[in-house]
Design a protein around this motif. Structure first.
Motif, mmCIF file in Angstrom:
data_model
loop_
_atom_site.group_PDB
_atom_site.id
_atom_site.type_symbol
_atom_site.label_atom_id
_atom_site.label_comp_id
_atom_site.label_asym_id
_atom_site.label_seq_id
_atom_site.Cartn_x
_atom_site.Cartn_y
_atom_site.Cartn_z
ATOM 1 N N SER A 1 0.778 -1.073 -0.137
ATOM 2 C CA SER A 1 0.012 0.093 -0.127
ATOM 3 C C SER A 1 0.757 1.391 -0.149
ATOM 4 O O SER A 1 0.199 2.497 -0.252
ATOM 5 C CB SER A 1 -0.944 0.181 0.985
ATOM 6 O OG SER A 1 -0.153 0.025 2.455
ATOM 7 N N LEU A 2 2.270 1.146 0.179
ATOM 8 C CA LEU A 2 3.055 2.363 0.111
ATOM 9 C C LEU A 2 2.650 3.260 -1.070
ATOM 10 O O LEU A 2 2.741 4.266 -1.092
ATOM 11 C CB LEU A 2 4.531 1.845 0.227
ATOM 12 C CG LEU A 2 4.941 1.743 1.624
ATOM 13 C CD1 LEU A 2 6.445 1.056 1.578
ATOM 14 C CD2 LEU A 2 5.565 3.393 2.380
ATOM 15 N N SER A 3 2.465 2.136 -2.236
ATOM 16 C CA SER A 3 2.769 3.008 -3.705
ATOM 17 C C SER A 3 1.468 3.396 -3.990
ATOM 18 O O SER A 3 1.345 4.115 -4.960
ATOM 19 C CB SER A 3 3.212 1.964 -4.707
ATOM 20 O OG SER A 3 2.374 0.970 -4.751
ATOM 21 N N LEU B 1 0.292 6.371 4.437
ATOM 22 C CA LEU B 1 0.755 7.568 5.225
ATOM 23 C C LEU B 1 2.286 7.553 5.027
ATOM 24 O O LEU B 1 2.839 8.518 4.635
ATOM 25 C CB LEU B 1 0.472 7.375 6.666
ATOM 26 C CG LEU B 1 -1.035 7.715 6.824
ATOM 27 C CD1 LEU B 1 -1.142 7.307 8.454
ATOM 28 C CD2 LEU B 1 -1.338 9.124 6.467
ATOM 29 N N ILE B 2 3.041 6.330 5.177
ATOM 30 C CA ILE B 2 4.366 6.345 4.806
ATOM 31 C C ILE B 2 4.680 6.484 3.454
ATOM 32 O O ILE B 2 5.768 7.360 3.207
ATOM 33 C CB ILE B 2 5.125 4.989 5.505
ATOM 34 C CG1 ILE B 2 4.661 4.807 6.949
ATOM 35 C CG2 ILE B 2 6.494 4.765 4.945
ATOM 36 C CD1 ILE B 2 5.259 3.360 7.303
ATOM 37 N N LEU C 1 0.326 12.833 -0.107
ATOM 38 C CA LEU C 1 0.013 12.828 1.430
ATOM 39 C C LEU C 1 -1.377 12.733 1.756
ATOM 40 O O LEU C 1 -2.092 12.075 2.495
ATOM 41 C CB LEU C 1 0.711 13.871 2.044
ATOM 42 C CG LEU C 1 0.886 14.010 3.577
ATOM 43 C CD1 LEU C 1 1.339 12.714 4.019
ATOM 44 C CD2 LEU C 1 1.387 15.438 4.075
ATOM 45 N N THR C 2 -2.348 13.783 0.861
ATOM 46 C CA THR C 2 -3.549 13.845 1.125
ATOM 47 C C THR C 2 -4.440 12.413 0.895
ATOM 48 O O THR C 2 -5.288 12.001 1.512
ATOM 49 C CB THR C 2 -4.215 15.183 0.431
ATOM 50 O OG1 THR C 2 -3.596 16.145 0.781
ATOM 51 C CG2 THR C 2 -5.665 15.244 0.772
ATOM 52 N N SER C 3 -4.107 11.708 -0.215
ATOM 53 C CA SER C 3 -4.569 10.599 -0.568
ATOM 54 C C SER C 3 -4.269 9.578 0.454
ATOM 55 O O SER C 3 -5.384 8.870 0.596
ATOM 56 C CB SER C 3 -4.146 10.127 -1.989
ATOM 57 O OG SER C 3 -4.390 11.372 -2.875
ATOM 58 N N GLY C 4 -3.140 9.385 1.113
ATOM 59 C CA GLY C 4 -2.738 8.592 2.149
ATOM 60 C C GLY C 4 -3.646 8.708 3.129
ATOM 61 O O GLY C 4 -3.988 7.642 3.674
ATOM 62 N N ILE C 5 -3.917 10.103 3.506
ATOM 63 C CA ILE C 5 -4.951 10.183 4.565
ATOM 64 C C ILE C 5 -6.201 9.769 4.398
ATOM 65 O O ILE C 5 -6.951 8.816 5.167
ATOM 66 C CB ILE C 5 -4.741 11.649 5.172
ATOM 67 C CG1 ILE C 5 -3.511 12.114 5.453
ATOM 68 C CG2 ILE C 5 -5.909 12.020 6.087
ATOM 69 C CD1 ILE C 5 -3.430 13.672 5.720
#
Length: 410
Positions: free
Chosen positions: A28-30, A156-157, A253-257
Motif C-alpha cells: 500500500s506504500l505506492s 501514510l508512509i 500525502l492527502t490521498s494517503g490520509i
C-alpha cells in the motif's frame, strides 16, 4: 490455551499478523503516488487514468491466473513454503522498481509481482486450517485487521516518503519491510506437518470440486464483488484529490490520509464483527456490511471537501469491515480441511480478477464520467450484493452445506 499440534494457535496468529501487516504495508506504500509516479518519473503524458488503472490491475490479473496453482501446492507442501517463496520474491521485485525508468518495463515488473505474490492469502489459509473451528471467525477477523493496519500506515508512509524524498525511495522502503515479512515467515511461523508424498491435485479437478459446492460458489461471487468494489476507486482517489483543489505536491500525502481512514475503521470494527458473527451468523454480518458499504459509497457523491470525504470514508469502513472476514469464515464452514488451501487459492483468483478489473474499469470510467458518479455506481453494486445475500438466504445455505445437503435456493 488450545494448541494445534505442538504450538499455540494464538502465538501463530500473532506471528502471522505481524507478517501480513508488513506485507500489506509494503504494497500500500505506492497507492497514493502511483499515478504521479507514472506521470513525473516515467514520463506518461496522456491517458494517465488508463495507465494508472492498468498499472494497478495487471499484477492482479497475473496473480489470479497463478493462484490456483499456488493453492494446489500449498495443500500438498504446506502454506509456510508459500509464505517464504512470495516474501523473498516480492522483496527483490520491489527493489527492482527503484531502478525502472520506462513505463512498459514497470508493467513487466508489476506482472512478475502478481505471478510471485501470495503471502496474504497463504497466511489466511494457514490461520483458517490451523485454528480451532470455533475460533476461526475471531482469528480471521483479527487477520483482516493486520491488512487494514498495513493499509493505514502504508499510504501514510508512502505519502510522506514521496513528499520528502521522492517516489522512488518509497520502493526501497517497500523492499525492506516485505523482507521482514519473509524472515518472520521463515523463522517463526509454525504449521502442522504435511504428508508430502500425496499426489498433488490438478487445478482442473479443483475447479470441478469447487463447482459442486454451491455455497462456496456463492461466496466466491461475493468475494469478487467485494474486491471489485474496493479497487474500482483505487486509481481515482489521488486524481479526485487534485480535482478538489489539492496541490499536486501534496496530493500523495492527502490521498494517503483518505485511504487510511478506511483502514482505521477496519482495525476498530473487524474483530468486533467477527465476534458478533460467531453469535448471530456470518451471513447476517455480511448483509449489514454490504448494505452499509453501498449506502456509504452513494453518499460520497454529495461530499466535495477532502476532510468530509475522509470522514465519510471512515464511516463506510466501519460497516465494510465485516464483509471479507465473514466471507472467509463462511468459506471455512463450507469446505473440508483437506481442500481449504485450494479453496482459498480459487477464492483468491476470483478476488484478484476482480481486483484487476476494478482499477481498469475505474480508470476508464474516470476518463469519461465525473469521478463522483463512479461512487454511485459502486454503491449500487454493493446494494445489489446485499440483496443477493438476503434473497439467497446465504446463512441457511451455509448451514445446509455444512450438514451435507444441497439447498435448492442455491
Amino acid at each position: 490455551m488450545y494448541r494445534v499440534g505442538n504450538f499455540s494457535w494464538k502465538r501463530n496468529l500473532a506471528v502471522l499478523w505481524i507478517g501480513v501487516f508488513f506485507c500489506s504495508t509494503s504494497y500500500s506504500l505506492s497507492i497514493p503516488f502511483m499515478s504521479i509516479f507514472l506521470s513525473d518519473d516515467l514520463g506518461v503524458d496522456s491517458h494517465l487514468e488508463i495507465w494508472s488503472g492498468i498499472a494497478f490491475g495487471i499484477s492482479f490479473l497475473a496473480s489470479a491466473l497463478i493462484s490456483p496453482f499456488w493453492g494446489s501446492l500449498s495443500d500438498k507442501y504446506g502454506r509456510k513454503p508459500m509464505l517464504i517463496r512470495s516474501g523473498f520474491s516480492l522483496a527483490a521485485l520491489y527493489l527492482v522498481n527503484y531502478f525502472v525508468h520506462d513505463p512498459y518495463v514497470f508493467l513487466v515488473v508489476r506482472v512478475l509481482q502478481g505471478l510471485l505474490a501470495g503471502f496474504v492469502p497463504a497466511s489466511i489459509a494457514l490461520v483458517a486450517t490451523n485454528t480451532p473451528e470455533e475460533k476461526t471467525g475471531y482469528a480471521l477477523g483479527v487477520m483482516s485487521t493486520s491488512g487494514a493496519a498495513g493499509s493505514i500506515i502504508g499510504p501514510l508512509i508512502g505519502g510522506v516518503i514521496s513528499y520528502y524524498y521522492g517516489n522512488r525511495s518509497a520502493f526501497l522502503f517497500s523492499a525492506a519491510i516485505v523482507l521482514v515479512s519473509a524472515v518472520i515467515a521463515t523463522f517463526f511461523v509454525k504449521e502442522q506437518v504435511y504428508d508430502r508424498s500425496a499426489t498433488r491435485s490438478r487445478v482442473r479437478d479443483d475447479i470441478r470440486e469447487a463447482r459442486s459446492n454451491r455455497a462456496f460458489v456463492s461466496l466466491m461471487v461475493l468475494t469478487g464483488i467485494s474486491s471489485f468494489s474496493v479497487m474500482i476507486l483505487e486509481p481515482l482517489i489521488p486524481i479526485y484529490m487534485l480535482d478538489m483543489g489539492i496541490a499536486k505536491n501534496s496530493a500523495s500525502l492527502t490521498s494517503g490520509i483518505v485511504f487510511s481512514s478506511v483502514g482505521i475503521a477496519t482495525v476498530l470494527m473487524a474483530p468486533r464483527w467477527g465476534k458478533i458473527g460467531g453469535r448471530k451468523g456470518y451471513g447476517f454480518i455480511l448483509f449489514i456490511g454490504l448494505l452499509g458499504g453501498g449506502i456509504g459509497n452513494i453518499l460520497q457523491f454529495f461530499v466535495t471537501g477532502y476532510v468530509k470525504f475522509a470522514l465519510l470514508r471512515f464511516v463506510y469502513g466501519l460497516f465494510y469491515a465485516g464483509v471479507l472476514p465473514s466471507i472467509n469464515a463462511m468459506v471455512v464452514q463450507v469446505t473440508e480441511p483437506g481442500f481449504r488451501g485450494r479453496a482459498f487459492g480459487l477464492n483468491q483468483s476470483v478476488s484478484q480478477l476482480a481486483t484487476m478489473a476494478g482499477p481498469i474499469l475505474g480508470g476508464l470510467l474516470g476518463a469519461f464520467l465525473p469521478i463522483p458518479v463512479v461512487f454511485v455506481i459502486n454503491g449500487l453494486i454493493l446494494l445489489t450484493a446485499a440483496l443477493f445475500v438476503k434473497r439467497r438466504q446465504l446463512e441457511a445455505c451455509v448451514s445446509a452445506a455444512r450438514a451435507g445437503e444441497t439447498p435448492s435456493s442455491l
